[in-house]
Enzyme design. Structure first.
Site, PDB file in Angstrom:
ATOM      1  N   HIS A 100       0.830  -1.210   0.000  1.00  0.00           N
ATOM      2  CA  HIS A 100       0.000   0.000   0.000  1.00  0.00           C
ATOM      3  C   HIS A 100       0.861   1.256   0.000  1.00  0.00           C
ATOM      4  CE1 HIS A 100      -3.498   2.483   0.601  1.00  0.00           C
ATOM      5  NE2 HIS A 100      -2.832   3.117   1.523  1.00  0.00           N
ATOM      6  N   CYS A 115       3.091  -2.608 -19.138  1.00  0.00           N
ATOM      7  CA  CYS A 115       2.091  -2.159 -18.170  1.00  0.00           C
ATOM      8  C   CYS A 115       2.540  -2.395 -16.738  1.00  0.00           C
ATOM      9  CB  CYS A 115       0.751  -2.841 -18.416  1.00  0.00           C
ATOM     10  SG  CYS A 115       0.764  -4.630 -18.199  1.00  0.00           S
TER      11      CYS A 115
END
Length: 556
Positions: A186, A486
């Site tokens: 995170h 990506c």
């Protein structure tokens, strides 16, 4: 005398400022047994704590909005997870207090997440945060929070949990440094979303003193403690140059001599669309669809529910290119209704396309939903499969798309070395390639990308990884097809130039990185990018590759 520390850079940029530490809680309740007749009361206290914490997390999410809201709502679900609640009740019935039962139940679940793979292990901090909030509520003590004050600072923590960090003031946070975490933690995701430099997996972060001045370089992963006047001036000058370049950088991605390099956004659902549009994304290079399946991992979402969610995204991008990755389940993203419960090595087991080919009904429903979502829209929809190993995999996916009546271009993600090495055969079955550099590095170097101790092997500047990128891009060029990136490697402005020089035709990244990459490409010609790429591939280590490319581009 200054000291230089080295971690894993996960969000580009430089910053300098004083250390402010995120408070940590020593919330381990006592282990004294409770009387049997007190168990019902303790069980009710546990339920009340879960309801209160869930409500608080939901309220914080509503105030934050966007992607943060989805993250916090997911945490609220953890607080009231039925299986965790049942485990807490059992532990209380066996004599534990409510606080101790919550602590121990979460510890058991934490161990399961840690073993589940990098995606879920990267979210252990989220689980710990919910646990600490529940235990704090039960013990009647406050949760430690963010640093106070109104002066800009570099935030240092063991790891960062979303409930606090979504309320950070971007005007005050210069950068992040954490002891734990990895590229998918995170902390890394939030830093990239905020557009600030971040370094994770830095054990020495524990020794950074409150108030000490540090210089942070999110590209190299270096932290310089108490930098001298010369370095401070250099950091300030670099930041000023960067801001000037960003202000001048607009429009589609291209090199200085006009070679087009479309800059696309990585998104995880409709909530991420506003940030992508605001950053000037020319489309979507990676639309992760797991959000629909992870909401309830006991059953697949209906075709109607999927089509509605997909159409929301497709409508927002007009006639742009949107590349959708079909469900990537298994290993680090297990689903109860879909993936095997016991595998000796899940990361090397039935995951990605392998899972979908074992459950063709789930794949057919998703492809049909995508077809329905795109009907009547001018969007350039493309669909790709994760974890394609060879031509057989690619052919099976292309055939599934045809059976669903999907006329969109089909593609294969290159995340396994075999796919990079045999890309020319895969392109006989599909229309394009998309390099997932995060997993490609993990499988190339046999290094779990969540393990900080292996950060050297997870560095996207590894010359062997660049060789594989060049191999896949070359095969696509020879076949007259496109080959994008990506993975988060695309968000590094310097590396973006190298990837362009290797023959990559588009770059997809977190929206906050798009202006930085656009500015870097606009400052160099395609020939300069090719020269930098050759220099990087000629190196032996990631640092040497990075320095070689920087020397070429900074002196040209």
């Amino acid at each position: 005398m200054n000291k230089t520390l080295k971690g894993l850079g996960v969000s580009q940029g430089t910053a300098i400022g004083p250390v402010r530490r995120m408070g940590t809680a020593a919330l381990e309740p006592g282990s004294q047994l409770i009387p049997t007749d007190r168990a019902p009361h303790e069980q009710e206290r546990a339920h009340d704590a879960a309801r209160t914490v869930a409500a608080e997390l939901t309220a914080r999410g509503a105030r934050a909005g966007g992607q943060a809201q989805a993250v916090l709502e997911a945490q609220a679900l953890i607080a009231q997870d039925p299986e965790l609640a049942a485990d807490v009740e059992r532990r209380i019935a066996s004599g534990s207090s409510a606080a101790r039962a919550v602590h121990d139940a979460f510890a058991a679940y934490r161990e399961l997440l840690t073993r589940a793979g990098d995606y879920f292990a990267g979210r252990v901090a989220d689980l710990d945060d919910v646990r600490d909030r529940l235990v704090a509520h039960l013990l009647g003590v406050p949760m430690p929070g963010l640093p106070d004050g109104d002066e800009p600072y570099v935030l240092v923590a063991r790891d960062l949990a979303p409930a606090d960090t979504v309320l950070l003031n971007p005007a005050l946070v210069l950068g992040f440094v954490t002891e734990e975490g990895g590229p998918t933690s995170h902390s890394a995701i939030l830093a990239r979303a905020m557009g600030v430099p971040a370094i994770v997996a830095l054990p020495d972060a524990a020794h950074l003193a409150e108030g000490a001045v540090v210089a942070v370089d999110g590209s190299t992963g270096e932290v310089v403690v108490e930098p001298g006047a010369d370095l401070r001036a250099a950091v300030a000058e670099a930041a000023a140059r960067q801001q000037a370049a960003l202000a001048m950088s607009t429009g589609p991605g291209a090199t200085r001599d006009g070679h087009p390099v479309p800059l696309l956004a990585n998104i995880g659902g409709p909530a991420d669309v506003p940030a992508a549009l605001a950053a000037g994304a020319e489309g979507v290079g990676l639309f992760r669809t797991e959000f629909l399946f992870l909401d309830d991992n006991r059953t697949a979402p209906t075709q109607e529910k999927q089509a509605a969610a997909y159409r929301t995204v497709l409508e927002a991008f007009g006639d742009a290119r949107v590349v959708v990755r079909v469900l990537d389940a298994g290993a680090d993203k297990p689903l109860d209704f879909l993936t095997p419960t016991h595998e000796p090595n899940p990361a090397l087991g039935v995951r990605g396309l392998r899972t979908l080919l074992d459950h063709t009904d789930v794949l057919h429903t998703q492809l049909s939903a995508l077809k329905e979502a795109a009907e009547g829209l001018p969007i350039h929809l493309e669909v790709m499969a994760p974890m394609v190993a060879d031509r057989t995999d690619a052919a099976a996916f292309a055939d599934a798309c045809r059976q669903a009546g999907l006329t969109a271009k089909t593609g294969a993600m290159v995340e396994i070395p075999s796919a990079a090495l045999r890309a020319h055969t895969i392109l006989k079955e599909v229309d394009f390639l998309s390099l997932g550099t995060n997993d490609l590095a993990q499988y190339t170097f046999a290094a779990d990308r969540q393990v900080g101790a292996l950060s050297r092997l997870q560095d996207p500047w590894q010359p062997a990884l660049l060789d594989l990128v060049a191999s896949a891009a070359g095969a696509a060029r020879d076949a007259g097809r496109s080959c994008g990136v990506c993975g988060e490697a695309a968000s590094d402005p310097l590396l973006a130039c190298v990837l362009t020089g290797l023959g990559v035709t588009s770059l997809s990244m977190s929206p906050a990185a798009i202006p930085h990459v656009r500015a870097a490409l606009a400052a160099h010609t395609l020939d300069q990018c090719r020269t930098a790429a050759a220099a990087a591939r000629g190196a032996d280590t990631p640092d040497q590759a990075r320095n070689a490319a920087a020397t070429v581009l900074h002196t040209s």
